[in-house]
Design an enzyme around this catalytic site. Structure first.
Site, PDB file in Angstrom:
ATOM      1  N   LEU A  67       0.854  -1.185   0.000  1.00 39.25           N
ATOM      2  CA  LEU A  67       0.000   0.000   0.000  1.00 39.25           C
ATOM      3  C   LEU A  67       0.891   1.236   0.000  1.00 39.25           C
ATOM      4  O   LEU A  67       1.899   1.283   0.724  1.00 39.25           O
ATOM      5  CB  LEU A  67      -0.902   0.023   1.241  1.00 39.25           C
ATOM      6  CG  LEU A  67      -2.266  -0.658   1.168  1.00 39.25           C
ATOM      7  CD1 LEU A  67      -2.941  -0.600   2.533  1.00 39.25           C
ATOM      8  CD2 LEU A  67      -3.159  -0.003   0.126  1.00 39.25           C
ATOM      9  N   ASP A  68       0.538   2.248  -0.791  1.00 37.74           N
ATOM     10  CA  ASP A  68       1.288   3.498  -0.773  1.00 37.74           C
ATOM     11  C   ASP A  68       1.261   4.096   0.633  1.00 37.74           C
ATOM     12  O   ASP A  68       0.285   3.904   1.380  1.00 37.74           O
ATOM     13  CB  ASP A  68       0.682   4.496  -1.759  1.00 37.74           C
ATOM     14  CG  ASP A  68       0.905   4.078  -3.206  1.00 37.74           C
ATOM     15  OD1 ASP A  68       1.819   3.269  -3.445  1.00 37.74           O
ATOM     16  OD2 ASP A  68       0.164   4.564  -4.081  1.00 37.74           O
TER      17      ASP A  68
END
Length: 360
Positions: A67-68
């Site tokens: 996930l960013d």
């Protein structure tokens, strides 16, 4: 927890990653929390030594789909044997809730980037957005953002962008499947405080909250950028929350019995007795569903080894220079005029007599 003394617990679970935290930092926090856990002590003592890893990486651990840092939500984690099962979670469907602000687009397609284009979104209405969302349902074609981890000639596209270099070639558009694209909330320009790129406060622009259920490889940032263009303006992603991935969800209790709730940072910070009570039954169920394969040697079961042996006996022999090809590797090498130098062959004795090479 004493009842689990000596039993190795391992498997796959999920953590609710906070925003502005990298996926690697989540694993670091888990390593620290698990290091002193009595529940996972048998796993720590049963796994092979890891001399190539740093002292703080005690457990074999990984995540199934990063996930960013800006994004929050479900991050699937594998520990022990669970790391070998993470690949199956990369291709599964995911559900997101995202905030999109209209009026400006950025180089990264989200609020962390630099504004590259602006347009007054006064004509954007709730009805217009709902109408344009129909364009993004079903099978669509999506172009990945330049700031992505996709590689071109062995180098990530985002690295070209950060270095100010042009891409050797454009990123190819890809076919994606969108099972759900629903408008959850509409925010008038003065009814929200969503961050605006390059400034501390919010901007007087409309914004929407949308829920997406999409296939693997879907970029929500690209969707946010494309939605603005479809509405005749520009837009960017302000926030992102992954609410579900495969059978893991943020909701606790989960919305249905088949889903598994993610561990939260609040539970990890509350102490071992809190997160162990939640994690123990999850790993227990995983082990029962993924029993280790017994009787394997070099990755082959006894049935496979027996079938291969029978096949070898019944296999037609080949000829080499008028005679049958030898059965063993050592005999075949000698048969072909070579010299076998395997670990069982004896090396010729060497003369250890010292010769003085000092010139007169």
């Amino acid at each position: 927890m004493e009842s689990y003394k000596g039993i190795v617990l391992e498997g796959v679970f999920a953590v609710a990653k906070p925003a502005h935290t990298s996926s690697a930092e989540v694993l670091e926090k888990l390593q620290t929390a698990f290091a002193s856990s009595k529940l996972l002590a048998p796993l720590l003592h049963s796994q092979p030594k890891r001399p190539s890893k740093s002292d703080d990486q005690l457990f074999r651990m990984g995540h199934g789909g990063t996930l960013d840092p800006l994004a929050a939500g479900v991050l699937i984690v594998g520990v022990g044997r669970g790391t070998k099962h993470l690949q199956q979670y990369l291709a599964c469907n995911k559900t997101y809730e995202t905030i999109i602000s209209f009026g400006a687009s950025t180089d990264t397609y989200d609020c962390t980037g630099v504004i590259v284009e602006q347009a007054h979104p006064t004509h954007v209405t709730k009805a217009l957005v709902e109408d344009k969302l129909a364009l993004f349902r079903g099978v669509i074609t999506q172009a990945p953002p330049i700031y992505s981890a996709l590689k071109i000639d062995g180098k990530k596209a985002c690295e070209y962008a950060r270095e100010g270099k042009e891409l050797p070639r454009q990123l190819a558009s890809r076919e994606m499947r969108v099972d759900e694209c629903t408008l959850l909330e509409w925010h008038d320009p003065t009814q929200h405080n969503f961050l605006w790129p390059g400034r501390e406060g919010a901007a007087p622009v409309p914004a929407v909250k949308i829920r997406l259920t999409v296939s693997s490889g879907f970029y929500v940032r690209s969707f946010a950028h494309d939605l603005g263009l479809a509405c005749g303006t520009h837009s960017h992603m302000t926030s992102l929350l992954r609410t579900r991935q495969a059978t893991f969800t943020l909701n606790d209790p989960p919305e249905c019995p088949d889903l598994v709730p993610a561990l939260t940072y609040e539970e990890l910070n509350a102490g071992q007795h809190i997160w162990e009570a939640k994690l123990q039954p999850q790993l227990d169920r995983w082990i029962k569903a993924n029993l280790p394969v017994e009787g394997h040697i070099n990755g082959r079961s006894m049935d496979t080894r027996r079938a291969l042996a029978e096949e070898k006996v019944n296999r037609p022999k080949q000829r080499f220079r008028g005679e049958w090809v030898a059965d063993t590797k050592q005999e075949r090498i000698k048969q072909q005029g070579g010299k076998f130098k395997g670990k069982w062959s004896r090396k010729p004795a060497t003369n250890n007599t010292h010769v003085d090479a000092t010139p007169y």
